[in-house]
Design a protein around this motif. Structure first.
Motif, PDB file in Angstrom:
ATOM      1  N   SER A   1       1.294   5.346   0.043  1.00 25.30           N
ATOM      2  CA  SER A   1       0.670   6.554   0.760  1.00 25.30           C
ATOM      3  C   SER A   1       1.363   7.979   0.304  1.00 25.30           C
ATOM      4  O   SER A   1       0.740   8.918   0.664  1.00 25.30           O
ATOM      5  CB  SER A   1       0.538   6.452   2.489  1.00 25.30           C
TER       6      SER A   1
ATOM      7  N   HIS B   1       1.064  -1.173  -0.002  1.00 20.64           N
ATOM      8  CA  HIS B   1       0.055   0.000   0.060  1.00 20.64           C
ATOM      9  C   HIS B   1       0.895   1.459  -0.118  1.00 20.64           C
ATOM     10  O   HIS B   1       1.919   1.333   0.859  1.00 20.64           O
ATOM     11  CB  HIS B   1      -0.980   0.247   1.368  1.00 20.64           C
TER      12      HIS B   1
ATOM     13  N   HIS C   1       3.322   8.443   6.889  1.00 18.06           N
ATOM     14  CA  HIS C   1       2.261   7.665   7.067  1.00 18.06           C
ATOM     15  C   HIS C   1       2.511   6.420   7.572  1.00 18.06           C
ATOM     16  O   HIS C   1       3.585   5.591   7.065  1.00 18.06           O
ATOM     17  CB  HIS C   1       1.663   7.526   5.601  1.00 18.06           C
ATOM     18  N   GLU C   2       1.703   5.921   8.263  1.00 16.97           N
ATOM     19  CA  GLU C   2       1.692   4.507   8.821  1.00 16.97           C
ATOM     20  C   GLU C   2       1.292   3.552   7.906  1.00 16.97           C
ATOM     21  O   GLU C   2       2.026   2.253   8.031  1.00 16.97           O
ATOM     22  CB  GLU C   2       1.061   4.102  10.136  1.00 16.97           C
ATOM     23  N   ASP C   3       0.665   3.834   6.931  1.00 18.99           N
ATOM     24  CA  ASP C   3       0.299   2.624   6.182  1.00 18.99           C
ATOM     25  C   ASP C   3       1.002   2.644   4.646  1.00 18.99           C
ATOM     26  O   ASP C   3       0.228   2.735   3.482  1.00 18.99           O
ATOM     27  CB  ASP C   3      -1.388   2.666   5.846  1.00 18.99           C
ATOM     28  N   HIS C   4       2.118   2.922   4.483  1.00 23.34           N
ATOM     29  CA  HIS C   4       3.064   2.753   3.465  1.00 23.34           C
ATOM     30  C   HIS C   4       3.947   1.653   3.839  1.00 23.34           C
ATOM     31  O   HIS C   4       5.161   1.803   4.526  1.00 23.34           O
ATOM     32  CB  HIS C   4       3.681   4.181   3.320  1.00 23.34           C
ATOM     33  N   TYR C   5       3.630   0.701   2.567  1.00 23.65           N
ATOM     34  CA  TYR C   5       4.506  -0.411   3.024  1.00 23.65           C
ATOM     35  C   TYR C   5       4.579  -1.352   1.756  1.00 23.65           C
ATOM     36  O   TYR C   5       3.865  -1.355   1.015  1.00 23.65           O
ATOM     37  CB  TYR C   5       4.020  -1.370   4.304  1.00 23.65           C
TER      38      TYR C   5
END
Length: 381
Positions: free
Chosen positions: A153, A151, A161-165
């Protein structure tokens, strides 16, 4: 009692020995990375992996996606006006100026060679209309490629961002996709690049941060990355002979040597086997298909010496229609050839039909058509 102690010591020695036997994934090469993968580019076969499907922060290797979207946008020759927001991007930079006008192509070179976060934002705003719009395109493309554990971001990989992976495996899929584009290949493999600097009397000189381009002679491209939370990340590509490989490491303390070790092991352990040659295929089938079947592309697949005798091919053909006319079926896909390695399907390719030449019109039919055209009758409605 002495005998008991001897048995205990022996048991401990055996257990320590067993515990230190490397697992299959580490049997041939050892890497410092927390997550790693080595993939053969043509087939997508994974030759080595270490925790390759665990989601991790990826830092600036994010920019591979940013680059390929910019290239595919068809806007590489357009002029981008750099925004204030782009120039305020933290971290690595090519020092763009607010209001500066620069070609999108130059920005992509700055993105890939110098990992400019300012270039990433400028690209995103121009190609996607906004950062959010571009991020949407990034995730849409990830789904198309099959990056199931990824994902995005942002367009640069900063830890905002926490949801960048992503995963090592997903980043290999992305690189495999990107390497099919000749423009991406050229940019990713460029060692030095000169870009105009409109506000100065000297040009920008950019040297690629990917040290493997000079450190390992078979390297063809790649992208570096680092943030405090992601640690060192690296994607690279290498070609030796007829084999092209993709290496990815996430959170690695010794990534340059990790990649070289994976490449050396891959090139040493595998060869590209030509399993099925393009052209006419000679198989026993019904009279309609007999001697009229062919495939368009040669299938090659990486294999070890021990695996070379484990390939097999199975042909699956569609049942021909009752009103089959060979002259009207030329070039039609009529089935598929499946390549098996040790009983598992590893590749598939369509089987095509090539019949006789199209039937020529008879003399009467030709004269009739000429007569009708002369008197002005439209032949096709």
């Amino acid at each position: 009692m002495r005998m008991i102690w001897k048995l205990v010591i022996f048991a401990l020695m055996v257990s320590l020995f067993i515990a230190n036997i490397p697992q299959k994934v580490d049997a041939s090469v050892s890497v410092s990375a927390r997550g790693a993968v080595l993939m053969e580019q043509e087939s997508g076969r994974v030759l080595f992996e270490k925790d390759a499907h665990t989601k991790r922060r990826i830092a600036s290797i994010t920019k591979i996606m940013t680059a390929i979207l910019a290239i595919e946008s068809g806007k590489m020759d357009e002029i981008v006006k750099v925004s204030e927001q782009a120039t305020r991007a933290e971290g690595s930079s090519v020092y763009l100026k607010p209001g500066e006008k620069i070609k999108l192509e130059h920005l992509v070179y700055g993105l890939m060679l110098r990992s400019g976060n300012d270039t990433a934002v400028a690209i995103a705003e121009h190609v996607g209309g906004s950062l959010d719009g571009f991020v949407y395109l990034m995730n849409q493309k990830a789904r198309e490629i099959g990056m199931l554990n990824t994902h995005f971001s942002n367009p640069h990989g900063l830890d905002d961002h926490e949801d960048h992976y992503s995963t090592a495996y997903d980043m290999a899929l992305l690189t495999r996709y990107a390497m099919q584009n000749e423009t991406y290949q050229k940019i990713a493999g460029t060692k030095n690049y000169k870009a105009p600097n409109p506000t100065e009397n000297w040009d920008r000189q950019w040297k690629n941060k990917n040290r493997l381009l000079t450190k390992y002679k078979y390297t063809t491209g790649g992208k570096t990355g680092y943030t405090k939370r992601a640690k060192r990340t690296l994607v690279s590509t290498a070609t030796k002979g007829d084999m092209s490989l993709i290496a990815v490491t996430l959170n690695a303390s010794d990534d340059w040597n990790d990649h070289i070790a994976m490449y050396e092991n891959g090139f040493k352990s595998y060869d590209m086997a030509e399993v099925l040659s393009k052209g006419k295929i000679d198989i026993k089938t019904n009279k309609v298909y007999q001697e009229h079947l062919y495939i368009k592309n040669t299938i090659v697949y990486p294999a070890t010496n021990e695996e070379m005798d484990l390939f097999s091919i199975r042909y699956k053909l569609n049942k021909p229609d009752e009103d089959w006319e060979e002259s009207n079926r030329n070039g039609e896909a009529v089935g598929k050839a499946q390549v098996f390695l040790d009983g598992k399907v590893v590749r598939e390719t369509p089987i095509y039909y090539q019949g006789g030449p199209e039937k020529k019109r008879g003399l009467f039919e030709s004269i009739k058509n000429i007569f009708l055209s002369v008197i002005g009758v439209r032949l096709y409605g």
